[in-house]
Enzyme design. Structure first.
Site, PDB file in Angstrom:
ATOM      1  N   TYR A  49      41.943  37.153  44.591  1.00 43.14           N
ATOM      2  CA  TYR A  49      41.641  38.711  44.423  1.00 43.14           C
ATOM      3  C   TYR A  49      42.309  39.791  45.353  1.00 43.14           C
ATOM      4  CZ  TYR A  49      38.953  43.122  45.061  1.00 43.14           C
ATOM      5  OH  TYR A  49      38.523  44.434  45.221  1.00 43.14           O
ATOM      6  N   ARG A 100      22.469  40.245  44.179  1.00 44.99           N
ATOM      7  CA  ARG A 100      22.030  38.843  43.666  1.00 44.99           C
ATOM      8  C   ARG A 100      20.738  38.477  44.539  1.00 44.99           C
ATOM      9  NH1 ARG A 100      24.780  32.917  45.428  1.00 44.99           N
ATOM     10  NH2 ARG A 100      23.352  31.769  43.910  1.00 44.99           N
ATOM     11  N   THR A 104      44.968  41.652  34.874  1.00 40.74           N
ATOM     12  CA  THR A 104      44.353  43.065  35.143  1.00 40.74           C
ATOM     13  C   THR A 104      44.966  43.710  36.261  1.00 40.74           C
ATOM     14  OG1 THR A 104      42.626  42.500  33.712  1.00 40.74           O
ATOM     15  CG2 THR A 104      42.313  44.152  35.152  1.00 40.74           C
ATOM     16  N   ASN A 148      33.079  47.454  51.502  1.00 40.92           N
ATOM     17  CA  ASN A 148      32.099  46.973  50.561  1.00 40.92           C
ATOM     18  C   ASN A 148      30.885  47.941  50.170  1.00 40.92           C
ATOM     19  OD1 ASN A 148      33.152  44.565  52.068  1.00 40.92           O
ATOM     20  ND2 ASN A 148      31.470  43.582  50.699  1.00 40.92           N
ATOM     21  N   THR A 182      40.790  48.097  48.070  1.00 44.71           N
ATOM     22  CA  THR A 182      39.856  47.669  48.711  1.00 44.71           C
ATOM     23  C   THR A 182      40.248  47.384  50.328  1.00 44.71           C
ATOM     24  OG1 THR A 182      38.534  45.576  49.196  1.00 44.71           O
ATOM     25  CG2 THR A 182      40.559  45.362  47.855  1.00 44.71           C
ATOM     26  N   ASP A 183      39.535  47.270  51.171  1.00 42.73           N
ATOM     27  CA  ASP A 183      40.096  46.860  52.758  1.00 42.73           C
ATOM     28  C   ASP A 183      40.558  45.591  52.805  1.00 42.73           C
ATOM     29  OD1 ASP A 183      37.490  45.456  52.226  1.00 42.73           O
ATOM     30  OD2 ASP A 183      36.587  46.631  54.016  1.00 42.73           O
ATOM     31  N   GLU A 184      39.829  44.680  51.805  1.00 40.34           N
ATOM     32  CA  GLU A 184      40.523  43.262  51.647  1.00 40.34           C
ATOM     33  C   GLU A 184      41.924  42.984  51.754  1.00 40.34           C
ATOM     34  OE1 GLU A 184      38.247  40.723  49.169  1.00 40.34           O
ATOM     35  OE2 GLU A 184      36.454  41.857  49.269  1.00 40.34           O
ATOM     36  N   LYS A 236      45.137  42.915  44.397  1.00 44.99           N
ATOM     37  CA  LYS A 236      44.943  44.089  44.806  1.00 44.99           C
ATOM     38  C   LYS A 236      45.938  44.618  45.838  1.00 44.99           C
ATOM     39  CE  LYS A 236      42.145  46.691  43.905  1.00 44.99           C
ATOM     40  NZ  LYS A 236      41.860  47.462  42.645  1.00 44.99           N
ATOM     41  N   TYR A 251      26.382  32.184  52.381  1.00 42.30           N
ATOM     42  CA  TYR A 251      27.426  31.321  52.649  1.00 42.30           C
ATOM     43  C   TYR A 251      27.622  30.939  54.005  1.00 42.30           C
ATOM     44  CZ  TYR A 251      28.770  32.733  47.792  1.00 42.30           C
ATOM     45  OH  TYR A 251      28.960  33.166  46.849  1.00 42.30           O
TER      46      TYR A 251
HETATM   47  P1  NAD Z   1      33.344  45.802  38.555  1.00 42.16           P
HETATM   48  O1  NAD Z   1      33.945  44.314  38.520  1.00 42.16           O
HETATM   49  O2  NAD Z   1      31.900  45.960  38.551  1.00 42.16           O
HETATM   50  O3  NAD Z   1      34.000  46.660  37.168  1.00 42.16           O
HETATM   51  C1  NAD Z   1      35.335  46.374  36.736  1.00 42.16           C
HETATM   52  C2  NAD Z   1      35.270  47.211  35.502  1.00 42.16           C
HETATM   53  O4  NAD Z   1      36.538  46.985  35.024  1.00 42.16           O
HETATM   54  C3  NAD Z   1      34.372  46.480  34.401  1.00 42.16           C
HETATM   55  O5  NAD Z   1      33.727  47.570  33.810  1.00 42.16           O
HETATM   56  C4  NAD Z   1      35.476  45.652  33.404  1.00 42.16           C
HETATM   57  O6  NAD Z   1      34.943  45.708  31.965  1.00 42.16           O
HETATM   58  C5  NAD Z   1      36.574  46.346  33.521  1.00 42.16           C
HETATM   59  N1  NAD Z   1      37.908  45.893  33.201  1.00 42.16           N
HETATM   60  C6  NAD Z   1      38.280  44.759  34.051  1.00 42.16           C
HETATM   61  N2  NAD Z   1      39.444  44.350  33.258  1.00 42.16           N
HETATM   62  C7  NAD Z   1      39.829  45.429  32.468  1.00 42.16           C
HETATM   63  C8  NAD Z   1      40.980  45.549  31.817  1.00 42.16           C
HETATM   64  N3  NAD Z   1      42.055  44.670  31.650  1.00 42.16           N
HETATM   65  N4  NAD Z   1      41.251  46.724  31.050  1.00 42.16           N
HETATM   66  C9  NAD Z   1      40.219  47.618  31.186  1.00 42.16           C
HETATM   67  N5  NAD Z   1      38.941  47.512  31.895  1.00 42.16           N
HETATM   68  C10 NAD Z   1      38.758  46.393  32.442  1.00 42.16           C
HETATM   69  O7  NAD Z   1      34.240  46.416  39.840  1.00 42.16           O
HETATM   70  P2  NAD Z   1      33.836  47.161  40.973  1.00 42.16           P
HETATM   71  O8  NAD Z   1      33.168  46.533  41.892  1.00 42.16           O
HETATM   72  O9  NAD Z   1      33.284  48.574  40.313  1.00 42.16           O
HETATM   73  O10 NAD Z   1      35.216  47.696  41.496  1.00 42.16           O
HETATM   74  C11 NAD Z   1      35.937  48.711  40.909  1.00 42.16           C
HETATM   75  C12 NAD Z   1      37.115  49.121  41.806  1.00 42.16           C
HETATM   76  O11 NAD Z   1      37.012  49.045  43.157  1.00 42.16           O
HETATM   77  C13 NAD Z   1      38.089  47.737  41.819  1.00 42.16           C
HETATM   78  O12 NAD Z   1      39.498  48.128  41.801  1.00 42.16           O
HETATM   79  C14 NAD Z   1      37.838  47.217  43.277  1.00 42.16           C
HETATM   80  O13 NAD Z   1      39.219  46.389  43.408  1.00 42.16           O
HETATM   81  C15 NAD Z   1      37.679  48.259  43.736  1.00 42.16           C
HETATM   82  N6  NAD Z   1      36.735  48.225  45.102  1.00 42.16           N
HETATM   83  C16 NAD Z   1      35.516  47.384  45.039  1.00 42.16           C
HETATM   84  C17 NAD Z   1      34.599  47.355  46.042  1.00 42.16           C
HETATM   85  C18 NAD Z   1      33.307  47.076  46.001  1.00 42.16           C
HETATM   86  O14 NAD Z   1      32.760  46.845  47.118  1.00 42.16           O
HETATM   87  N7  NAD Z   1      32.722  46.682  44.847  1.00 42.16           N
HETATM   88  C19 NAD Z   1      35.101  47.813  47.357  1.00 42.16           C
HETATM   89  C20 NAD Z   1      36.594  48.319  47.535  1.00 42.16           C
HETATM   90  C21 NAD Z   1      37.203  48.622  46.194  1.00 42.16           C
HETATM   91  O1  TDX Z   2      25.370  34.688  47.330  1.00 43.15           O
HETATM   92  C1  TDX Z   2      26.061  35.288  48.045  1.00 43.15           C
HETATM   93  N1  TDX Z   2      26.142  34.851  49.637  1.00 43.15           N
HETATM   94  C2  TDX Z   2      26.794  35.277  50.536  1.00 43.15           C
HETATM   95  O2  TDX Z   2      26.658  34.907  51.646  1.00 43.15           O
HETATM   96  C3  TDX Z   2      27.249  36.163  47.684  1.00 43.15           C
HETATM   97  C4  TDX Z   2      27.335  36.645  46.336  1.00 43.15           C
HETATM   98  C5  TDX Z   2      27.981  36.708  48.884  1.00 43.15           C
HETATM   99  N2  TDX Z   2      27.841  36.045  50.223  1.00 43.15           N
HETATM  100  C6  TDX Z   2      28.753  36.739  51.328  1.00 43.15           C
HETATM  101  C7  TDX Z   2      30.113  36.693  51.179  1.00 43.15           C
HETATM  102  C8  TDX Z   2      30.662  37.964  51.754  1.00 43.15           C
HETATM  103  O3  TDX Z   2      30.763  37.727  53.178  1.00 43.15           O
HETATM  104  O4  TDX Z   2      28.362  38.132  51.355  1.00 43.15           O
HETATM  105  C9  TDX Z   2      29.592  38.902  51.473  1.00 43.15           C
HETATM  106  C10 TDX Z   2      29.809  39.888  50.374  1.00 43.15           C
HETATM  107  O5  TDX Z   2      30.243  39.205  49.045  1.00 43.15           O
HETATM  108  P1  TDX Z   2      30.588  39.673  47.836  1.00 43.15           P
HETATM  109  O6  TDX Z   2      29.322  40.743  47.325  1.00 43.15           O
HETATM  110  O7  TDX Z   2      31.361  38.641  46.956  1.00 43.15           O
HETATM  111  O8  TDX Z   2      31.618  40.719  48.332  1.00 43.15           O
HETATM  112  P2  TDX Z   2      33.174  40.546  48.961  1.00 43.15           P
HETATM  113  O9  TDX Z   2      33.690  39.053  48.841  1.00 43.15           O
HETATM  114  O10 TDX Z   2      33.002  40.979  50.498  1.00 43.15           O
HETATM  115  O11 TDX Z   2      34.111  41.758  48.126  1.00 43.15           O
HETATM  116  C11 TDX Z   2      33.440  42.891  47.938  1.00 43.15           C
HETATM  117  O12 TDX Z   2      33.706  43.989  48.862  1.00 43.15           O
HETATM  118  C12 TDX Z   2      35.561  44.087  48.656  1.00 43.15           C
HETATM  119  C13 TDX Z   2      33.779  43.220  46.332  1.00 43.15           C
HETATM  120  O13 TDX Z   2      33.511  42.265  45.556  1.00 43.15           O
HETATM  121  C14 TDX Z   2      35.182  43.375  46.108  1.00 43.15           C
HETATM  122  O14 TDX Z   2      35.428  43.859  44.989  1.00 43.15           O
HETATM  123  C15 TDX Z   2      35.545  44.547  47.169  1.00 43.15           C
HETATM  124  O15 TDX Z   2      36.993  44.875  47.105  1.00 43.15           O
END
Ligand code: NAD
Ligand code: TDX
Length: 332
Positions: free
Chosen positions: A148, A191, A97, A177, A121-123, A152, A205
């Site tokens: 991941y 969570r 994907t 985040n 993402t900043d990652e 990205k 963690y």
């Molecule tokens: P999410 O996992 O909540 O949502 C992802 C969505 O993409 C879902 O609806 C899923 O069904 C869809 N999807 C997955 N594979 C697909 C495919 N092959 N075709 C079509 N749809 C597909 O993710 P999110 O947290 O909303 O993140 C969205 C974007 O933002 C991602 O690109 C992620 O890298 C980026 N991002 C997330 C964060 C964060 O904190 N969550 C931070 C920075 C950047």
């Molecule tokens: O149960 C938990 N306990 C815990 O300590 C979980 C689920 C996570 N963690 C820690 C791991 C990370 O240090 O919390 C922090 C945040 O974890 P996640 O929510 O899994 O996020 P992270 O790995 O930081 O990545 C998120 O931010 C950048 C998003 O999932 C990514 O999609 C985005 O790119």
């Protein structure tokens, strides 16, 4: 610009962006989403049919992508496999994907000369030491550490190459985040909120000392729209709201807000390769585009998020048990 295609619009940030666009612009939105475990159509319910269309499909499906991009003015590309823990268990869907999917989209966008905004993402920049004064900027070196973040980073590189080699009209944003409504219960904040609601102790963690830089998802949406409208083609913008906090402090805040003792959490097995600290310097976005975060009071944003999960159990409950049993299998 009249019609936009939003990939991954049934996911956390994508659906918040769609709601933001509906409330702040007259644009027509088509969502393309595969509805993986992370996609939820209930996040998009109640949108006006004359301005909104949902297409169930895969961004790797070149024929479908071609037909949708042929009738859109701009693409905002959120679709991704987004969870680090999953990428450590089963990396393949991340490659498919995040890399092949992004490739499929930018190939169609370049053929049609379509404006493209890539969400990242900043990652991609790896991590920082806890005591390092430096934060990530647009000039930081790419050093992804997990499957991941590596995929990205690769997708960012594809977009950059397509801009330079093929004149793709693209911008990229790398955000920190996000938190807020409609976030899957696998992620850290939802969570722990839903654990506390279920009488389960929050799980940190390692020692809980890892630092994340939190931004409210609505501030992220506002930044994306601003970049789409005013960003310079070929440029990358970092998005962050100066919200650095150690995970342990976030859990203590949640416990306090939810009426529990602030030490009622458990330390569990650490994530392999766990990035220590992320921190974003978003000066370029603020200076060049004029964006500023509105949700600067983290405690208030967190309290609103707790209320949302309390009020929307129907939305998250179907995912909770399967997510927790998956975590139990990983020692988390
Ligand atoms: P999410 O996992 O909540 O949502 C992802 C969505 O993409 C879902 O609806 C899923 O069904 C869809 N999807 C997955 N594979 C697909 C495919 N092959 N075709 C079509 N749809 C597909 O993710 P999110 O947290 O909303 O993140 C969205 C974007 O933002 C991602 O690109 C992620 O890298 C980026 N991002 C997330 C964060 C964060 O904190 N969550 C931070 C920075 C950047
Ligand atoms: O149960 C938990 N306990 C815990 O300590 C979980 C689920 C996570 N963690 C820690 C791991 C990370 O240090 O919390 C922090 C945040 O974890 P996640 O929510 O899994 O996020 P992270 O790995 O930081 O990545 C998120 O931010 C950048 C998003 O999932 C990514 O999609 C985005 O790119």
């Amino acid at each position: 610009m009249q019609r936009i295609l939003v990939t991954g619009g049934a996911g956390f940030i994508g659906c918040n962006f769609v709601h933001y666009i509906m409330g702040h612009t007259p644009l027509h939105v088509t969502v393309l989403d595969k509805l993986t475990y992370a996609g939820n159509l209930n996040s998009l319910s109640g949108l006006p049919a004359e301005r909104f269309e949902f297409v169930h499909g895969d961004i790797c499906d070149a024929t479908l992508v071609e037909s949708l991009i042929a009738r859109t003015d701009a693409v905002v590309h959120f679709a991704a496999e987004s969870h680090n823990d999953n990428s450590l268990k089963e990396p393949r869907p991340f490659v498919d994907t995040n890399l092949v999917g992004t490739f499929t989209l930018i190939e169609a966008a370049r053929r049609h000369g379509t404006r493209f905004h890539h969400i990242s993402t900043d990652e991609v920049y790896g991590d920082l030491a806890l005591d390092e004064p430096r934060r990530f900027t647009e000039e930081s070196v790419y050093r992804p550490t997990s499957p991941y973040s590596a995929t990205k980073a690769g997708s960012d590189m594809l977009v950059r190459a397509w801009v330079r080699s093929f004149g793709l009209r693209a911008t990229i944003s790398n955000c920190s985040n996000n938190y807020g409504p409609y976030q899957h219960v696998e992620k850290f904040i939802p969570r722990q909120i839903t654990n506390i609601l279920d009488g389960i102790r929050p799980r940190l963690y390692g020692q809980g000392s890892n630092v994340r830089d939190w931004i409210h998802v609505e501030d992220h949406s506002a930044a994306i729209l601003a970049i789409l409208e005013h960003g310079e083609i070929g440029e990358t913008y970092l998005i962050g709201a100066d919200g650095e906090l150690p995970n342990r402090i976030v859990v203590e805040k949640l416990l306090l807000q939810m009426g529990q003792p602030t030490d009622a959490y458990d330390l569990v097995t650490d994530r392999p390769g766990h990035d220590l600290r992320y921190a974003i310097d978003s000066s370029k976005l603020r200076r060049d585009i004029g964006w500023q975060p509105r949700f600067v009071d983290f405690d208030a944003g967190l309290a609103a998020t707790v209320s949302w999960y309390k009020d929307n159990e129907d939305w998250w409950r179907p995912q909770k048990a399967v997510t927790e049993s998956d975590y139990a299998g990983q020692g988390h």
